[in-house]
Scaffold this motif. Structure first.
Motif, mmCIF file in Angstrom:
data_model
loop_
_atom_site.group_PDB
_atom_site.id
_atom_site.type_symbol
_atom_site.label_atom_id
_atom_site.label_comp_id
_atom_site.label_asym_id
_atom_site.label_seq_id
_atom_site.Cartn_x
_atom_site.Cartn_y
_atom_site.Cartn_z
ATOM 1 N N VAL A 136 -12.086 13.288 35.039
ATOM 2 C CA VAL A 136 -11.101 13.147 33.970
ATOM 3 C C VAL A 136 -11.858 13.017 32.654
ATOM 4 O O VAL A 136 -13.066 12.766 32.628
ATOM 5 C CB VAL A 136 -10.201 11.910 34.192
ATOM 6 C CG1 VAL A 136 -9.513 11.993 35.542
ATOM 7 C CG2 VAL A 136 -11.002 10.616 34.059
ATOM 8 N N ALA A 137 -11.134 13.184 31.557
ATOM 9 C CA ALA A 137 -11.763 13.065 30.243
ATOM 10 C C ALA A 137 -10.798 12.385 29.287
ATOM 11 O O ALA A 137 -9.575 12.488 29.430
ATOM 12 C CB ALA A 137 -12.161 14.445 29.706
ATOM 13 N N LEU A 138 -11.351 11.684 28.325
ATOM 14 C CA LEU A 138 -10.581 11.125 27.218
ATOM 15 C C LEU A 138 -10.969 11.934 25.985
ATOM 16 O O LEU A 138 -12.097 11.835 25.508
ATOM 17 C CB LEU A 138 -10.915 9.642 27.032
ATOM 18 C CG LEU A 138 -9.905 8.797 26.250
ATOM 19 C CD1 LEU A 138 -8.591 8.709 27.005
ATOM 20 C CD2 LEU A 138 -10.463 7.406 25.982
ATOM 21 N N MET A 139 -10.026 12.754 25.517
ATOM 22 C CA MET A 139 -10.361 13.730 24.497
ATOM 23 C C MET A 139 -9.562 13.505 23.224
ATOM 24 O O MET A 139 -8.400 13.087 23.278
ATOM 25 C CB MET A 139 -10.112 15.151 25.013
ATOM 26 C CG MET A 139 -10.972 15.512 26.202
ATOM 27 S SD MET A 139 -10.799 17.254 26.668
ATOM 28 C CE MET A 139 -11.492 18.049 25.230
ATOM 29 N N PRO A 140 -10.170 13.807 22.063
ATOM 30 C CA PRO A 140 -9.417 13.705 20.804
ATOM 31 C C PRO A 140 -8.239 14.669 20.814
ATOM 32 O O PRO A 140 -8.307 15.768 21.357
ATOM 33 C CB PRO A 140 -10.452 14.084 19.739
ATOM 34 C CG PRO A 140 -11.523 14.822 20.475
ATOM 35 C CD PRO A 140 -11.550 14.262 21.850
ATOM 36 N N ARG A 141 -7.151 14.223 20.223
ATOM 37 C CA ARG A 141 -5.891 14.967 20.298
ATOM 38 C C ARG A 141 -6.017 16.398 19.768
ATOM 39 O O ARG A 141 -5.411 17.332 20.303
ATOM 40 C CB ARG A 141 -4.802 14.202 19.547
ATOM 41 C CG ARG A 141 -3.413 14.752 19.717
ATOM 42 C CD ARG A 141 -2.370 13.681 19.444
ATOM 43 N NE ARG A 141 -2.351 12.659 20.489
ATOM 44 C CZ ARG A 141 -1.591 11.570 20.451
ATOM 45 N NH1 ARG A 141 -0.796 11.351 19.420
ATOM 46 N NH2 ARG A 141 -1.622 10.695 21.441
ATOM 47 N N PHE A 145 -7.049 9.476 21.140
ATOM 48 C CA PHE A 145 -7.653 10.174 22.274
ATOM 49 C C PHE A 145 -6.703 10.082 23.467
ATOM 50 O O PHE A 145 -6.149 9.018 23.749
ATOM 51 C CB PHE A 145 -9.000 9.546 22.635
ATOM 52 C CG PHE A 145 -10.124 9.909 21.705
ATOM 53 C CD1 PHE A 145 -11.248 10.547 22.177
ATOM 54 C CD2 PHE A 145 -10.054 9.609 20.350
ATOM 55 C CE1 PHE A 145 -12.298 10.879 21.334
ATOM 56 C CE2 PHE A 145 -11.085 9.933 19.488
ATOM 57 C CZ PHE A 145 -12.211 10.567 19.974
ATOM 58 N N ASP A 146 -6.523 11.202 24.179
ATOM 59 C CA ASP A 146 -5.599 11.270 25.301
ATOM 60 C C ASP A 146 -6.355 11.597 26.594
ATOM 61 O O ASP A 146 -7.427 12.221 26.573
ATOM 62 C CB ASP A 146 -4.537 12.348 25.052
ATOM 63 C CG ASP A 146 -3.759 12.081 23.775
ATOM 64 O OD1 ASP A 146 -3.214 10.977 23.631
ATOM 65 O OD2 ASP A 146 -3.712 12.974 22.904
#
Length: 309
Positions: A244-249, A171-172
């Protein structure tokens, strides 16, 4: 002679416990389930179920029968695979299920490659979320599912299924272009993101569960200010500077907007993408093609203001 299809129905009843739930899982009517169970009992020559309220309990005889069912089903899958190879690779339509980003970033490029390398194969793609993939494979509505390591995945060693690893998806961080953290080449989950306003999916979704687990492991609870399930909505909110978000690549690959920055994160969330099929079946050549597509998934840019896209 016991009909294998009725044996599969008995196995489904053991899993779902009620006729109504079994019928829904197999996409048949409850009356059809009851009728086929009665016929199976006559074929076996012994009672197979007993009713307790709305639930059906399997008898000892049914348990003995199901102990052999796993071997029978696996051998049937192997026989089907052998016949397919004998027929010069023409296996008709293979039904493949996957979550949305898995289709766009892994399944689609894999099938494009297979059209040239295996022209005798035909595939039907169905969008299937992780929480429904296991049952769709079990019931035969899917031959192969691209899914992820959630609580809905069969337990390790389950004799009904075969699982094969595809990739570990990191996750990025997704940031507005003007965000102070955009100047960093990489981020630390707790030190850099704990005090940020977060955009996340609803509780109970795979994305939410994976990210909150990683944040909790890092020692904080994310402050969620916007709850959305659609990735395009997430990008729009980030672009507007609202969090902001932490999202799967796989969710941001192909993104092309100059107002968003993608950064790798230390101690980030991750999920294991796997191929799921019935025991005895083979996911090849699809598995090899999907793994090749996974090897080409891009990583975040490392320049101080590099933009995803």
């Amino acid at each position: 002679m016991i009909d294998v299809r009725r044996l599969q129905l008995l196995q489904a009843l053991d899993h779902h416990h009620t006729v109504a739930a079994t019928a829904e899982a197999l996409n048949v009517t409850p009356s059809a389930v009851s009728q086929q169970l009665s016929v199976l009992a006559k074929e076996a020559g012994v009672p197979l179920v007993e009713r307790k309220g709305r639930r059906f309990l399997l008898t000892g005889a049914a348990r003995v029968l199901l102990q052999r069912a796993h071997v029978i089903f696996a051998e049937m899958e192997r026989a089907t695979a052998d016949l397919a190879e004998y027929a010069d690779g023409d296996r008709g339509v293979i039904r493949v299920g996957s979550f949305s980003t898995g289709i766009s970033d892994l399944i689609a490029p894999a099938l494009a490659r297979l059209r040239s390398s295996h022209p005798g194969w035909s595939f039907e793609v169905v969008q299937a979320e992780p929480e429904e993939s296991t049952e769709m494979v079990r019931s035969g509505r899917l031959d192969v599912a691209l899914t992820m390591s959630t609580a809905d995945l069969p337990a390790h060693g389950d004799p009904d299924f075969r699982t094969d690893p595809v990739m570990v998806e990191l996750f990025d961080a997704i940031l507005p272009y003007q965000h102070p953290l955009a100047a960093h080449t990489s981020l630390d989950l707790a030190a850099d993101l704990a005090d940020q306003d977060w955009i996340m999916s609803a509780p109970g979704t795979a994305w939410h569960s994976c990210v909150t687990a990683a944040c909790n492991q890092a020692g904080f609870q994310p402050r969620v200010v916007h709850t959305v399930d659609d990735f395009s909505a997430v990008f729009a909110l980030v672009q507007a500077g609202l969090g902001v978000a932490l999202m799967p690549r796989l969710a941001w690959t192909g993104l092309n907007t100059p107002q968003i920055v993608v950064r790798g994160v230390r101690e980030t969330a991750r999920r294991h993408i796997v191929s799921l099929c019935r025991a005895g079946a083979s996911p090849e050549p699809l598995l090899a093609a999907v793994r090749e597509a996974a090897s080409k998934v891009p990583v975040p840019s490392v320049g101080p203001f590099a933009i995803a896209g």
